[in-house]
Motif scaffolding. Sequence first.
Motif, short mmCIF file in Angstrom:
data_model
loop_
_atom_site.label_atom_id
_atom_site.label_comp_id
_atom_site.label_asym_id
_atom_site.label_seq_id
_atom_site.Cartn_x
_atom_site.Cartn_y
_atom_site.Cartn_z
N MET A 144 5.81 -11.19 6.27
CA MET A 144 5.53 -12.30 5.37
C MET A 144 6.08 -11.98 3.98
O MET A 144 6.15 -10.81 3.59
CB MET A 144 4.02 -12.50 5.27
N PRO A 145 6.43 -12.99 3.25
CA PRO A 145 6.84 -12.72 1.88
C PRO A 145 5.66 -12.21 1.07
O PRO A 145 4.51 -12.54 1.33
CB PRO A 145 7.30 -14.09 1.37
N ARG A 146 5.96 -11.39 0.13
CA ARG A 146 4.90 -10.76 -0.63
C ARG A 146 5.33 -10.60 -2.07
O ARG A 146 6.52 -10.59 -2.40
CB ARG A 146 4.56 -9.38 -0.06
N ARG A 147 4.39 -10.48 -2.90
CA ARG A 147 4.68 -10.21 -4.31
C ARG A 147 3.56 -9.34 -4.84
O ARG A 147 2.40 -9.46 -4.43
CB ARG A 147 4.81 -11.50 -5.11
N GLU A 148 3.91 -8.49 -5.76
CA GLU A 148 2.93 -7.56 -6.32
C GLU A 148 2.65 -7.95 -7.76
O GLU A 148 3.56 -8.21 -8.54
CB GLU A 148 3.46 -6.13 -6.26
N ILE B 41 -1.13 -6.93 -3.83
CA ILE B 41 -0.02 -7.46 -3.05
C ILE B 41 -0.50 -8.77 -2.44
O ILE B 41 -1.47 -8.79 -1.68
CB ILE B 41 0.40 -6.49 -1.94
N PHE C 153 0.11 -12.31 -0.30
CA PHE C 153 0.88 -12.94 0.77
C PHE C 153 0.61 -14.43 0.67
O PHE C 153 -0.42 -14.91 1.15
CB PHE C 153 0.46 -12.39 2.13
N PRO C 154 1.49 -15.15 0.02
CA PRO C 154 1.20 -16.57 -0.24
C PRO C 154 1.02 -17.39 1.03
O PRO C 154 0.31 -18.39 1.02
CB PRO C 154 2.42 -17.03 -1.04
N LEU D 178 -3.78 -7.87 -0.62
CA LEU D 178 -4.27 -6.52 -0.40
C LEU D 178 -4.19 -5.77 -1.72
O LEU D 178 -3.38 -6.10 -2.59
CB LEU D 178 -3.42 -5.78 0.63
N LEU D 179 -5.04 -4.78 -1.86
CA LEU D 179 -4.92 -3.90 -3.02
C LEU D 179 -3.66 -3.05 -2.86
O LEU D 179 -3.41 -2.51 -1.78
CB LEU D 179 -6.16 -3.01 -3.13
N ILE E 101 -2.00 -0.03 -2.93
CA ILE E 101 -2.24 1.42 -2.95
C ILE E 101 -1.05 2.03 -2.24
O ILE E 101 -0.91 1.90 -1.03
CB ILE E 101 -3.56 1.78 -2.26
N ASP E 102 -0.21 2.67 -3.00
CA ASP E 102 1.04 3.15 -2.42
C ASP E 102 0.99 4.65 -2.13
O ASP E 102 2.02 5.27 -1.92
CB ASP E 102 2.21 2.84 -3.34
N ALA F 112 10.37 -18.08 1.62
CA ALA F 112 10.31 -16.96 0.69
C ALA F 112 11.37 -17.07 -0.38
O ALA F 112 11.35 -16.31 -1.33
CB ALA F 112 10.48 -15.64 1.43
N THR G 23 9.88 -13.29 -8.03
CA THR G 23 9.18 -12.02 -8.17
C THR G 23 9.88 -10.87 -7.47
O THR G 23 9.42 -9.75 -7.56
CB THR G 23 7.77 -12.15 -7.57
N SER H 148 10.46 -10.39 -4.11
CA SER H 148 9.58 -9.96 -3.03
C SER H 148 10.38 -9.23 -1.96
O SER H 148 11.57 -9.41 -1.81
CB SER H 148 8.89 -11.17 -2.42
N ARG H 149 9.68 -8.39 -1.26
CA ARG H 149 10.24 -7.72 -0.10
C ARG H 149 9.49 -8.21 1.13
O ARG H 149 8.38 -8.68 1.03
CB ARG H 149 10.09 -6.21 -0.22
N THR H 150 10.10 -8.09 2.24
CA THR H 150 9.41 -8.45 3.48
C THR H 150 9.09 -7.15 4.22
O THR H 150 9.92 -6.56 4.89
CB THR H 150 10.30 -9.35 4.34
N LEU I 228 -0.49 3.06 4.74
CA LEU I 228 -0.05 3.95 3.66
C LEU I 228 -1.23 4.62 2.98
O LEU I 228 -1.15 5.76 2.54
CB LEU I 228 0.75 3.15 2.63
N ARG I 229 -2.31 3.90 2.88
CA ARG I 229 -3.45 4.44 2.14
C ARG I 229 -4.29 5.37 2.98
O ARG I 229 -5.18 6.03 2.46
CB ARG I 229 -4.32 3.28 1.65
#
Lengths: 194, 237
Positions: free
Chosen positions: A31-35, A40, A42-43, A60-61, A63-64, B44, B51, B53-55, B64-65
């Motif tokens: 899904m497209p995402r933006r931070e 993060i 997901f529209p 989502l929070l 956390i990398d 997208a 912004t 964005s990445r997929t 990851l966490r």
Amino acid sequence: MRRVSLALFAASLMIPCTHPHDLAAGEAITMPRREDRGRISFPLGYSSATLPRDLHIRSLLAIDKRMKFGDYRWDDRIAATGATRILVNLRLQTISVFRDGHELGTAVILYGSDGTPTPSGTFRILERARHHRSNLYDAEMPYMLRLTMGGVAIHASSVREGFATHGCIGVPAAFAARLFAIARKGDIVTILPA
Amino acid sequence: MLSKSMLLSTAYASLLVAGLVSTTSIFNGDFRFFTGLASGGLAAAPIGAATGSRTIDPMDDLALRSPGFRTKGMLQMKKRSLRSSPRGQSSPRRRVERVLPGVRDHFVPLAPPPFGPVGVPPTPSLPVPEDGRWTERMAPPAPLTPIPPGFTFVPTGEDILTEPPDRVPAPLTPIPPGPIFVPTGEDIITEPPGRVPAVPEPSTWVTMILGVFGVGAAVRRRSLWRRTATDALGAPG
């Protein structure tokens, strides 16, 4: 030409997309995402075959990095009203708290040992208790959210590496307090198996 | 120079190509590609343009966490219960008898002496002659073997007691430390209890000092843990 392309574009939008649960297990729709501000988003919403059906993640929070035992994150600045939805992943040893699809907090958990395993499945919170003492193991269970009548609950614990519980889900105390404040009786908790 | 109409026509052409590709992918049964294109390609585009964005699969964010999977080697023990409950609420601790009932109720008699019933003298290892004399025939000298250093008593033919019983034997002298050769005919070597030095050896000193350090570290660690645990209200589940 313009009308034809517009018609094609409209038709492509009307074609239903593949439902996430039609995919194989482990397969997900990207899904497209933006931070933004540590979150993060997901529209279009996000769902996966590995997630429960009623959980559509909207953010989502961010956390990398790996969280350590005892770590937790909480960010409830986002406007979300609704029932609390809790997702516990025993394999990843994490818990995530959602509200309206927005993740409000996450933490590292402890779960049951091999001799007293934590059950997986979807449960409802049966009981809330700020102070509770286990009548099975003679132990304190602060901020208890009971899941089963057999004694499995989410409660505050000393989350340290290499330790396990008797089947409960142990979370850091500060996290447990925040979770206890927003969780209500009847909220749904899903435990994904290890 | 690109005019507005040229840009628009280019955009529409790209949309047309996308629609055709998606249609063919439906016919080919490749739903995933279609879905990725429809959601990531079309929808997208404005978000990604704004912004960057990445997929990426959002499940990767959840992975990851994670602190990692639990292995069996990591599982050391279950948590200990806290002595004190949070906010100073002292709860009565149940006194549990840590003795197995079988051990508590079972009567264990005293162990019998290892050398037979009480009252019977032990069997002498050396043959005692009837007339109280040691003869060369009964205690022959052992065949000569290479003698290790430290031997203080070497049996030869002259050392065998041949005194008559009426003679008063010489008073016993303290046995000097070191191995003693007992002439039993089988060359049994027995070690007398050696002297224990009053001052411990260096290795003993090191062990004791390390133990003191270990106890200190354990106490310190436990106090720290209790402080954090009281703050964290930890409890086993």
